[in-house]
Write a protein that holds these residues in place. Structure first.
Motif, mmCIF file in Angstrom:
data_model
loop_
_atom_site.group_PDB
_atom_site.id
_atom_site.type_symbol
_atom_site.label_atom_id
_atom_site.label_comp_id
_atom_site.label_asym_id
_atom_site.label_seq_id
_atom_site.Cartn_x
_atom_site.Cartn_y
_atom_site.Cartn_z
ATOM 1 N N GLY A 147 -13.080 14.297 -3.598
ATOM 2 C CA GLY A 147 -14.343 13.933 -2.978
ATOM 3 C C GLY A 147 -14.671 12.462 -3.152
ATOM 4 O O GLY A 147 -15.145 11.802 -2.216
ATOM 5 N N LEU A 148 -14.406 11.937 -4.355
ATOM 6 C CA LEU A 148 -14.647 10.512 -4.596
ATOM 7 C C LEU A 148 -13.734 9.655 -3.708
ATOM 8 O O LEU A 148 -14.151 8.613 -3.190
ATOM 9 N N ALA A 149 -12.493 10.097 -3.534
ATOM 10 C CA ALA A 149 -11.553 9.349 -2.701
ATOM 11 C C ALA A 149 -11.999 9.357 -1.234
ATOM 12 O O ALA A 149 -11.910 8.331 -0.538
ATOM 13 N N GLU A 150 -12.479 10.501 -0.760
ATOM 14 C CA GLU A 150 -12.952 10.571 0.626
ATOM 15 C C GLU A 150 -14.160 9.654 0.825
ATOM 16 O O GLU A 150 -14.277 8.956 1.836
ATOM 17 N N GLY A 151 -15.065 9.643 -0.157
ATOM 18 C CA GLY A 151 -16.217 8.751 -0.067
ATOM 19 C C GLY A 151 -15.802 7.298 -0.105
ATOM 20 O O GLY A 151 -16.343 6.456 0.630
ATOM 21 N N ALA A 152 -14.825 6.984 -0.962
ATOM 22 C CA ALA A 152 -14.353 5.604 -1.062
ATOM 23 C C ALA A 152 -13.707 5.146 0.240
ATOM 24 O O ALA A 152 -13.940 4.018 0.699
ATOM 25 N N ARG A 153 -12.929 6.017 0.837
ATOM 26 C CA ARG A 153 -12.256 5.643 2.083
ATOM 27 C C ARG A 153 -13.275 5.351 3.192
ATOM 28 O O ARG A 153 -13.160 4.372 3.929
ATOM 29 N N ALA A 154 -14.306 6.197 3.256
ATOM 30 C CA ALA A 154 -15.344 5.988 4.270
ATOM 31 C C ALA A 154 -16.122 4.709 4.001
ATOM 32 O O ALA A 154 -16.435 3.940 4.924
ATOM 33 N N ALA A 155 -16.432 4.442 2.725
ATOM 34 C CA ALA A 155 -17.210 3.249 2.378
ATOM 35 C C ALA A 155 -16.416 1.977 2.613
ATOM 36 O O ALA A 155 -16.963 0.949 3.029
ATOM 37 N N LEU A 156 -15.114 2.008 2.347
ATOM 38 C CA LEU A 156 -14.284 0.825 2.566
ATOM 39 C C LEU A 156 -14.126 0.497 4.042
ATOM 40 O O LEU A 156 -14.094 -0.675 4.438
ATOM 41 N N SER A 157 -14.028 1.522 4.865
ATOM 42 C CA SER A 157 -13.792 1.290 6.288
ATOM 43 C C SER A 157 -15.075 1.024 7.068
ATOM 44 O O SER A 157 -15.048 0.436 8.150
ATOM 45 N N GLY A 158 -16.228 1.455 6.519
ATOM 46 C CA GLY A 158 -17.498 1.249 7.210
ATOM 47 C C GLY A 158 -18.439 0.394 6.401
ATOM 48 O O GLY A 158 -19.496 0.841 5.944
ATOM 49 N N ARG A 159 -18.083 -0.858 6.188
ATOM 50 C CA ARG A 159 -18.851 -1.754 5.323
ATOM 51 C C ARG A 159 -20.236 -2.043 5.887
ATOM 52 O O ARG A 159 -20.414 -2.183 7.107
ATOM 53 N N HIS A 160 -21.233 -2.132 4.965
ATOM 54 C CA HIS A 160 -22.587 -2.562 5.315
ATOM 55 C C HIS A 160 -23.148 -3.324 4.122
ATOM 56 O O HIS A 160 -22.481 -3.421 3.078
ATOM 57 N N PRO A 161 -24.340 -3.897 4.199
ATOM 58 C CA PRO A 161 -24.844 -4.751 3.119
ATOM 59 C C PRO A 161 -24.871 -4.094 1.741
ATOM 60 O O PRO A 161 -24.793 -4.789 0.726
ATOM 61 N N LEU A 162 -25.001 -2.764 1.677
ATOM 62 C CA LEU A 162 -25.068 -2.093 0.382
ATOM 63 C C LEU A 162 -23.775 -1.377 0.021
ATOM 64 O O LEU A 162 -23.751 -0.561 -0.906
ATOM 65 N N SER A 163 -22.690 -1.688 0.710
ATOM 66 C CA SER A 163 -21.412 -1.025 0.425
ATOM 67 C C SER A 163 -20.932 -1.304 -0.995
ATOM 68 O O SER A 163 -20.353 -0.434 -1.654
#
Length: 342
Positions: A161-177
């Motif tokens: 689950g942490l890996a899936e969240g990390a992958r989404a956060a890395l690919s969809g960057r925003h100011p609070l990423s």
């Protein structure tokens, strides 16, 4: 596959730890393209790192070593992979890794892998110092090892689950990423400590000591290699350098350096009985930087210079009994039981 994630997660430079990111070093060791910056994140302080790594190795053999570092690496595979794995130079039986499996490897074991085909995974680099900093915040004893009874790859829903969240956060960057990725790294750190930490450094009044096999192996290494480093001894004993130094002193009564110096002098005494070998040659053969350093260390233990010791022993005039024994006791600072013998 697991071996790949393992190896990737632990790859390190053969010399001093580089300031480059673990993901960059991993890619370089496989002669693969470096991951783009937006797929890497570093949490400071602590140097925790999180990366998405896609490897298409160009090497036909195992990856290059990245050197020794006190760090654990966690990899969650995003695709299956077939591989071969070596730890501390020994081949380790492995099975093909499956997508979603989690792998943990101790970078101190010098992991090498031969990967048959592309591999894709989320990588968490967790230095031992960062794990212990997190452990201290929850009043948990310091960590030196993680569980050793785990298979090479396993199903860990939390890490997946942490890996899936990390992958989404890395690919969809925003100011609070950055804040989000810091939280995912902290979560991975907490989960690894809570689920997998097993053998810890004691923090009670009872001093940490080496296990019998660790003491025996460390002494064997120092007798066999008079230039062996503290890091090499600690790695062979599967503990951190700091932990090894404390445990060795608690077990033997002297520091690893003192023990090694005495091993060098023991070897020098053997060579001094050959009149054809010069003092300078003996100094270098026994791991001393020069003849001056050798003479100072030799006299500190034996109370006579190497030259005089040689003359007395070759002429049969050398003192025997309490005088020589007492000098060794004084040199090591403890009973004669601590005096190493070759």
């Amino acid at each position: 596959m697991r071996s790949e994630a393992f190896r990737m997660s632990t790859q390190y430079p053969p010399k001093v730890l580089s300031r480059r990111s673990p993901a960059s070093l991993i890619a370089e060791s496989f002669e693969a393209p470096e991951p783009p910056p937006h797929l890497q994140h570093i949490q400071r302080p602590g140097e925790l790192t999180l990366s998405e790594i896609l490897l298409e190795p160009r090497r036909t053999g195992p990856n290059q070593s990245l050197g020794y570092q006190e760090s654990f690496h966690v990899a969650v595979l995003l695709r299956g992979v077939d591989h071969e794995l070596w730890l501390n130079g020994r081949s380790v039986p492995v099975e093909p890794g499956l997508s979603g499996e989690t792998y943990i490897i101790d970078q101190r074991q010098d992991p090498r892998a031969l990967v048959h085909g592309p591999s894709h995974f989320i990588h968490f680099s967790l230095p031992l110092t960062a794990l212990n900093r997190a452990a201290s915040e929850i009043d948990k004893a310091s960590i030196s090892e993680l569980r050793s009874d785990l298979p090479r790859g396993w199903n860990d829903p939390v890490m997946r689950g942490l890996a899936e969240g990390a992958r989404a956060a890395l690919s969809g960057r925003h100011p609070l990423s950055g804040l989000l990725l810091d939280g995912l790294l902290s979560g991975a750190c907490a989960h690894i400590i809570g689920r997998y930490s097993e053998r810890t450094v004691q923090t009670s009044a009872s001093p940490t000591r080496l296990a019998p096999w660790q003491e025996r192996r460390a002494k064997e290494m120092m007798n066999a290699n008079l230039d062996v480093s503290l890091a090499e001894l600690a790695r062979e004993c599967r503990i951190s350098s700091a932990h090894f130094g404390r445990a060795f002193r608690n077990t033997t009564g002297v520091s690893p350096h003192q023990w090694l110096i005495s091993c060098r002098i023991n070897r020098a005494e053997q060579l001094l009985l050959d009149p054809e070998i010069s003092l300078a040659e003996i100094a270098l053969a026994c791991g001393f930087g020069n003849q001056s350093h050798f003479s100072i260390a030799f006299k500190a233990r034996n109370r006579v210079s190497p030259g005089r010791w040689r003359r007395e022993h070759l002429s049969g005039e050398a003192p025997v009994g309490p005088l020589l024994l007492d000098s060794r006791i004084d040199y090591l600072g403890r009973s004669s039981g601590a005096v190493p013998t070759l």
